[in-house]
Motif scaffolding. Structure first.
Motif, PDB file in Angstrom:
ATOM      1  N   ASN A   1      -5.614  -4.750   3.032  1.00 45.11           N
ATOM      2  CA  ASN A   1      -5.742  -3.601   4.141  1.00 45.11           C
ATOM      3  C   ASN A   1      -6.571  -2.553   3.557  1.00 45.11           C
ATOM      4  O   ASN A   1      -6.272  -1.282   3.885  1.00 45.11           O
ATOM      5  N   GLY A   2      -6.924  -2.636   2.241  1.00 47.63           N
ATOM      6  CA  GLY A   2      -7.785  -1.722   1.538  1.00 47.63           C
ATOM      7  C   GLY A   2      -6.929  -0.794   0.826  1.00 47.63           C
ATOM      8  O   GLY A   2      -6.957   0.621   0.474  1.00 47.63           O
ATOM      9  N   SER A   3      -5.628  -1.062   0.349  1.00 41.72           N
ATOM     10  CA  SER A   3      -4.514  -0.585  -0.411  1.00 41.72           C
ATOM     11  C   SER A   3      -4.235   0.967   0.278  1.00 41.72           C
ATOM     12  O   SER A   3      -4.106   1.970  -0.134  1.00 41.72           O
ATOM     13  N   VAL A   4      -4.079   0.620   1.735  1.00 41.23           N
ATOM     14  CA  VAL A   4      -3.667   1.882   2.682  1.00 41.23           C
ATOM     15  C   VAL A   4      -2.430   1.356   3.182  1.00 41.23           C
ATOM     16  O   VAL A   4      -2.013   0.364   3.669  1.00 41.23           O
ATOM     17  N   ASP A   5      -1.304   2.432   3.112  1.00 41.95           N
ATOM     18  CA  ASP A   5      -0.222   2.120   3.651  1.00 41.95           C
ATOM     19  C   ASP A   5      -0.036   2.072   5.097  1.00 41.95           C
ATOM     20  O   ASP A   5      -1.029   2.637   5.837  1.00 41.95           O
TER      21      ASP A   5
END
Length: 265
Positions: free
Chosen positions: A232-236
């Motif tokens: 997820n692109g290092s997105v919470d």
């Protein structure tokens, strides 16, 4: 975008019909190599001997698939492709060429045998310059073989050749991959030569890989949600990949199904 109107694929019979249409086995033998499709449900291919979409007999075949296939977050399960003298590439898709795009798709529980290239998503691409793109896809629980020591096998795709640098594979993974030891070029993500971005693989096999494309990860890194977070692109709370963590319904790996949990640090 100028692409043909897509087949809406809701069950195994519809998937079989789509493959036959691409391969020229419907409509009086007219092959629709650029046909597009969208999955409207999970597809179970159990007890079906699958003929790959884009069933090519060699690298120089004119039967490569060039369309757009959108899995729409669904899975194809229990895929079985057996070796055949007129089947160079084996997978859900055989050979990919041109602007072919495969996206938002999971292939789960697959057994693939092909003498040219074997992979759960696809056997391989043309040797010519192409813009083939595979993104937001995964393959899980896959057994592969390219018998007789021939060619390429990869959990995701057997091989990619001629693909432009801005294309290739991205935001994808292969999980629990086993490959026959007599395959010439073997990788748990890609068998031979590919442009890969932000993609991961876990293998459960004693066979050494000859190709290390894709970032190797452990089963724990997959089950913990770490790989989902990275995809997820290092997105919470990313909105592409999901994974339920903890409890009886916990997922071993990320999925594209939004009914599962969102992942955060």
């Amino acid at each position: 975008d100028g692409s043909p109107s897509p087949f809406w694929t809701t069950n195994a019979v519809a998937a079989w019909w789509f493959a036959r249409s691409v391969n020229g086995e419907n409509y009086g033998g007219h092959a629709q190599h650029d046909a597009c499709a969208v999955l409207a449900a999970d597809i179970d291919l159990e007890n079906i001997e699958w003929t790959p979409v884009g069933n090519v007999s060699s690298h120089s075949s004119d039967s490569f698939y060039t369309g757009i296939f959108d899995g729409n977050g669904h899975t194809v399960s229990n895929l079985k492709v057996s070796s055949s003298l007129n089947r160079f590439f084996g997978g859900l898709f055989g050979g990919l060429d041109g602007n072919a795009t495969i996206k938002n798709l999971g292939v789960v529980n697959a057994e693939i045998t092909a003498f040219g290239g074997a992979g759960a998503i696809a056997g391989g691409t043309t040797l010519e310059e192409n813009t083939v793109t595979i993104t937001h896809c995964y393959a899980a629980n896959v057994v592969l073989a390219a018998p007789g020591g021939n060619y390429n096998a990869g959990g995701f795709i057997g091989g990619m050749w001629g693909t432009k640098s801005e294309c290739g594979i991205s935001n994808s993974f292969a999980y629990n991959i086993s490959i026959s030891s007599d395959t010439m070029n073997r990788g748990y993500f890609v068998g031979y030569s590919a442009i890969v971005r932000n993609s991961y693989c876990y293998y459960n096999s004693a066979v050494n890989a000859t190709e290390t494309t894709g970032i190797t990860a452990t089963a724990d890194e997959f089950s913990s949600g770490k790989i989902a977070y990275l995809l997820n692109g290092s997105v919470d709370h990313g909105s592409d990949w999901y994974q339920t963590l903890g409890g009886e319904s916990s997922d071993l790996y990320p999925v594209l199904d939004s009914t599962h949990g969102k992942v955060f640090r």
